[in-house]
Write a protein that holds these residues in place. Structure first.
Motif, short mmCIF file in Angstrom:
data_model
loop_
_atom_site.label_atom_id
_atom_site.label_comp_id
_atom_site.label_asym_id
_atom_site.label_seq_id
_atom_site.Cartn_x
_atom_site.Cartn_y
_atom_site.Cartn_z
N GLY A 128 0.33 18.82 -15.34
CA GLY A 128 1.18 17.80 -14.74
C GLY A 128 0.78 16.43 -15.25
O GLY A 128 -0.32 16.27 -15.81
N GLY A 129 1.64 15.48 -15.09
CA GLY A 129 1.29 14.10 -15.41
C GLY A 129 1.34 13.76 -16.89
O GLY A 129 0.90 12.68 -17.29
N GLY A 131 4.13 13.52 -18.56
CA GLY A 131 5.35 12.76 -18.82
C GLY A 131 6.61 13.59 -18.97
O GLY A 131 7.62 13.11 -19.47
N SER A 133 8.83 14.59 -16.71
CA SER A 133 10.00 14.06 -16.01
C SER A 133 10.48 12.78 -16.68
O SER A 133 11.70 12.57 -16.83
N ASN A 286 3.53 12.93 -26.02
CA ASN A 286 3.71 11.70 -25.22
C ASN A 286 2.36 11.02 -25.03
O ASN A 286 1.32 11.66 -25.11
N MET A 287 2.40 9.73 -24.79
CA MET A 287 1.19 8.92 -24.59
C MET A 287 0.33 8.94 -25.85
O MET A 287 -0.90 9.00 -25.80
N ARG A 334 6.61 3.17 -17.65
CA ARG A 334 6.20 3.47 -16.28
C ARG A 334 6.95 2.58 -15.29
O ARG A 334 7.46 3.04 -14.27
#
Ligand SMILES: Nc1ncnc2c1ncn2[C@@H]1O[C@H](COP(=O)(O)OP(=O)(O)O)[C@@H](O)[C@H]1O
Ligand SMILES: [Mg+2]
Length: 380
Positions: A128-129, A131, A133, A286-287, A334
């Motif tokens: 999770g977390g 990205g 969504s 992502n990120m 964000r």
């Protein structure tokens, strides 16, 4: 006194104007949906329009009224507009549903019909977390901005977040057993978050999750979509399996961070495709990095996760799994999520938004419907 329209030129202009009024939920002209009950114009150019709403408490009645007024006032010769809102009878609603669903009110999952051309993407990740969504809503909005018809099913039932990311506070409208999804940025969205009050947790076991997802796919009227995104919960749990069962043609998009450990877990989420027979459409990293004021890049979460995952999934599933893009870290991404305005809409010029739009363009470039389908060709 208003009389039925006799001036045929004006009548035609008025009808053409009404044909530009789109029902905000059904996304089709009100004229096509049988929502225009009557229209008349008086000698001094005063138009009286009676619109039939699907249900009495239609939350979008004001939008329909103002859109109708705007369209009619644009017609030369129209001096005043009176909009009268009425409600459809059961017979009229039945006729509408038949028009939307086809003869007999076809049930079942429309995206599984042999003639469905909708591309279905299940956005998955190991953890999770990472990205998921955020990526889901931005890809959907980017495609909708290109003029495609797009829907999102928030399949993260416990951790639903799509309504917030899309700024949706409106509840779906119910027309008998048909649920009309709210629309934001041109994207039709359904989420369990629209059915619970406040911030109540959803405490369901697998079979309930399956049924909720099934109901989203059968009872929600998405209409003809070019692309449907499913925002999955992290991991390879009940929902991922239900999606594979309910939508066998769904292709998996795997989101990971550049971290080696994240890519390891993500590999399992992607490799589930070998068991379910689904296709892996690609990997999204992502990120990936943070752009520094001096133009340098700080790799907060390491590097290479996306590329490694791509290679490994290509080997595991035995088909080419491309790295679709690398999205930098961006505070505005964000902030856009927190404000309910996806970055591709709110800050389209940023590198993160451009990367997301680029990925969306790659997804759109695959001809819809044909990917992964057997063509039935026989060797000579
Ligand atoms: N590229 C990014 N730059 C900055 N923040 C991001 C980025 N991607 C995601 N986030 C933030 O990270 C958090 C988790 O993202 P989210 O999309 O909810 O992940 P998931 O759905 O995988 O759990 C959110 O607060 C989101 O705004
Ligand atoms: Mg999420």
């Amino acid at each position: 006194m208003s009389t039925p329209i006799v001036n045929s030129q004006l009548a035609e202009a008025i009808n053409n104007a009404l044909a530009t009024v789109i029902d905000p939920e059904l996304r089709r002209p009100i004229t096509e949906l049988g929502m225009v009950d009557s229209v008349s114009v008086s000698d001094d150019g005063r138009v009286r329009l009676a619109v039939l709403l699907t249900i009495a408490g239609c939350p979008l009645r004001d939008t329909i009224t103002s859109d109708s007024e705007k369209a009619l006032f644009a017609v030369p010769g129209v001096t005043a507009v009176d909009v009268d809102l009425k409600v459809m009878s059961q017979a009229q609603r039945d006729a509408l549903k038949e028009k939307l669903r086809g003869p007999g009110g076809q049930r079942g999952i429309p995206f599984n019909q042999p003639d469905s051309l909708t591309k279905v993407f299940a956005v998955a990740s190991g953890k999770g977390g990472v990205g998921k969504s955020s990526v889901t809503v931005n890809l959907a909005c980017a495609l909708a901005a290109q003029g495609l018809r797009v829907g999102i099913v928030d399949a993260d039932v416990y951790g639903f977040s799509v309504p917030g990311l899309m700024g949706i506070t409106q509840a779906p409208t119910r027309v008998d057993d048909m649920i009309l999804p709210p629309v934001a940025y041109g994207v039709k969205v359904i989420s369990i978050g629209m059915f619970v009050t406040g911030n109540q947790p959803v405490a369901w076991r697998g079979p309930m999750l399956h049924r909720a997802l099934e109901q989203f796919l059968t009872d929600v009227y998405f209409g003809d979509l070019d692309a449907l995104f499913l925002d999955l919960p992290p991991g390879t749990g009940d929902i991922a399996i239900s999606v594979a069962q309910l939508l066998p043609k769904a292709e998996i998009l795997v989101v990971t961070t550049p971290q080696a450990a994240a890519a390891d877990v993500a590999e399992r989420a992607g490799a589930i495709a070998t068991q379910t027979g689904q296709k892996v459409a690609g990997v999204i990293e992502n990120m990936s990095y943070l752009e520094m004021p001096d133009g340098g890049r700080m790799e907060l979460f390491g590097s290479g996760g996306g590329a490694v995952l791509t290679e490994r999934l290509t080997a595991t599933v035995g088909a080419d799994v491309p790295l679709l893009g690398q999205i930098p870290l961006d505070i505005q991404l964000r902030e856009g999520g927190d404000a309910g305005v996806p970055i591709v809409i709110g800050q389209p010029g940023t590198p993160a938004a451009e990367s997301l739009a680029g990925i969306a363009a790659r997804l759109a470039a695959v001809p819809r419907g044909l990917a992964g389908m057997k063509l039935g060709l026989q060797p000579r």
